[in-house]
Design a protein around this motif. Structure first.
Motif, PDB file in Angstrom:
ATOM      1  N   ILE A   1       4.188 -25.800 -43.740  1.00  0.00           N
ATOM      2  CA  ILE A   1       4.688 -27.182 -43.750  1.00  0.00           C
ATOM      3  C   ILE A   1       4.507 -27.798 -45.130  1.00  0.00           C
ATOM      4  CG2 ILE A   1       4.278 -29.506 -42.839  1.00  0.00           C
ATOM      5  CD1 ILE A   1       3.687 -28.153 -40.116  1.00  0.00           C
ATOM      6  N   ALA A   2       3.362 -27.586 -45.753  1.00  0.00           N
ATOM      7  CA  ALA A   2       3.116 -28.121 -47.099  1.00  0.00           C
ATOM      8  C   ALA A   2       4.083 -27.510 -48.114  1.00  0.00           C
ATOM      9  CB  ALA A   2       1.674 -27.838 -47.510  1.00  0.00           C
ATOM     10  N   LEU A   3       4.314 -26.204 -48.053  1.00  0.00           N
ATOM     11  CA  LEU A   3       5.260 -25.555 -48.964  1.00  0.00           C
ATOM     12  C   LEU A   3       6.686 -26.064 -48.749  1.00  0.00           C
ATOM     13  CD1 LEU A   3       3.978 -21.869 -49.010  1.00  0.00           C
ATOM     14  CD2 LEU A   3       3.873 -23.555 -50.855  1.00  0.00           C
ATOM     15  N   ALA A   4       7.072 -26.282 -47.509  1.00  0.00           N
ATOM     16  CA  ALA A   4       8.400 -26.816 -47.217  1.00  0.00           C
ATOM     17  C   ALA A   4       8.556 -28.222 -47.787  1.00  0.00           C
ATOM     18  CB  ALA A   4       8.652 -26.814 -45.714  1.00  0.00           C
ATOM     19  N   ALA A   5       7.530 -29.036 -47.680  1.00  0.00           N
ATOM     20  CA  ALA A   5       7.588 -30.402 -48.228  1.00  0.00           C
ATOM     21  C   ALA A   5       7.724 -30.361 -49.744  1.00  0.00           C
ATOM     22  CB  ALA A   5       6.341 -31.175 -47.814  1.00  0.00           C
ATOM     23  N   VAL A   6       6.973 -29.490 -50.397  1.00  0.00           N
ATOM     24  CA  VAL A   6       7.068 -29.352 -51.858  1.00  0.00           C
ATOM     25  C   VAL A   6       8.465 -28.873 -52.251  1.00  0.00           C
ATOM     26  CG1 VAL A   6       6.213 -28.028 -53.837  1.00  0.00           C
ATOM     27  CG2 VAL A   6       4.601 -29.029 -52.222  1.00  0.00           C
ATOM     28  N   ALA A   7       9.014 -27.925 -51.512  1.00  0.00           N
ATOM     29  CA  ALA A   7      10.358 -27.413 -51.806  1.00  0.00           C
ATOM     30  C   ALA A   7      11.406 -28.506 -51.687  1.00  0.00           C
ATOM     31  CB  ALA A   7      10.691 -26.245 -50.883  1.00  0.00           C
ATOM     32  N   VAL A   8      11.301 -29.351 -50.672  1.00  0.00           N
ATOM     33  CA  VAL A   8      12.257 -30.452 -50.492  1.00  0.00           C
ATOM     34  C   VAL A   8      12.161 -31.428 -51.657  1.00  0.00           C
ATOM     35  CG1 VAL A   8      12.782 -32.471 -49.064  1.00  0.00           C
ATOM     36  CG2 VAL A   8      12.421 -30.249 -47.985  1.00  0.00           C
ATOM     37  N   VAL A   9      10.957 -31.763 -52.070  1.00  0.00           N
ATOM     38  CA  VAL A   9      10.774 -32.679 -53.208  1.00  0.00           C
ATOM     39  C   VAL A   9      11.384 -32.086 -54.473  1.00  0.00           C
ATOM     40  CG1 VAL A   9       9.035 -33.736 -54.710  1.00  0.00           C
ATOM     41  CG2 VAL A   9       8.765 -33.847 -52.239  1.00  0.00           C
TER      42      VAL A   9
ATOM     43  N   PRO B   1      17.861 -31.800 -59.772  1.00  0.00           N
ATOM     44  CA  PRO B   1      19.187 -32.207 -60.251  1.00  0.00           C
ATOM     45  C   PRO B   1      19.161 -33.561 -60.961  1.00  0.00           C
ATOM     46  CG  PRO B   1      19.346 -31.368 -58.027  1.00  0.00           C
ATOM     47  CD  PRO B   1      17.883 -31.494 -58.348  1.00  0.00           C
ATOM     48  N   GLY B   2      18.381 -34.482 -60.453  1.00  0.00           N
ATOM     49  CA  GLY B   2      18.266 -35.787 -61.107  1.00  0.00           C
ATOM     50  C   GLY B   2      17.622 -35.678 -62.471  1.00  0.00           C
TER      51      GLY B   2
END
Length: 186
Positions: free
Chosen positions: A23-31, A37-38
């Motif tokens: 879950i922590a890795l998924a959250a980091v990946a989403v961020v 891109p920004g």
């Protein structure tokens, strides 16, 4: 005995479970997916802004020196900061020099300032009176290539990011809006 049980339960709670870690890795990946891109668009914006500021600075210097010296001052593309390129490729850098003797050759005593090449992804397309060199007299921009005005389009890589700089016949330099079309077609 109660103390041993409590110590044993504290030992079991020292790490993350595999699910918590995923879950922590998924959250980091989403961020990261949201911010990268920004961030690249921000970097592109500042590289174009920096290059356009340097080019405008060189053009302002040339115009001011032409008026102060009452003679022709040129801005030309240059790769080495000592001589002008003849191919009109402004993407390698440029220099400003006083051409009081009118020979269009940069002597050491005439060199006013050299500007290093911008980021390798920034490409500069010049046209009109600025295609191969922009020459300023106290009266304004020197007519060249049959044009009274000059223009620079600064493009960033293959993106739509661009900036445009125009020089009018009187030598006034200004940033003008652009939609990036010149970068996609040129």
């Amino acid at each position: 005995m109660n103390k041993n049980k409590q110590a044993s339960s504290n030992d079991n709670q020292r790490g993350l479970t595999a699910i918590e870690l995923l879950i922590a890795l998924a959250a980091v990946a989403v961020v990261i997916l949201i911010t990268v891109p920004g961030a690249s668009m921000l970097i592109e914006h500042y590289r174009l802004k920096s290059t356009s500021s340097d080019l405008v600075s060189g053009l302002f210097l040339a115009r001011a020196e032409a008026i102060n010296r009452a003679s022709t001052v040129r801005v030309c593309p240059s790769e080495n900061g000592r001589s002008c390129r003849t191919d009109g490729d402004w993407s390698k850098g440029w220099l400003v020099y006083s051409d009081g003797n009118g020979d269009e050759v940069v002597q050491d005593i005439e060199l006013l300032e050299a500007f290093a090449a911008p980021n390798e992804r920034v490409h500069i397309v010049a046209s009109g009176a600025a295609k191969k060199t922009a020459a300023f007299t106290p009266a304004g921009l020197v007519r060249d290539n049959g044009a009274a005005k000059g223009e620079f389009i600064l493009c960033y890589g293959e993106s739509n990011g661009s900036k445009a700089i125009q020089i009018d016949p009187d030598g006034w330099v200004s940033l003008v809006p652009t939609d990036g079309q010149a970068c996609r077609t040129g």
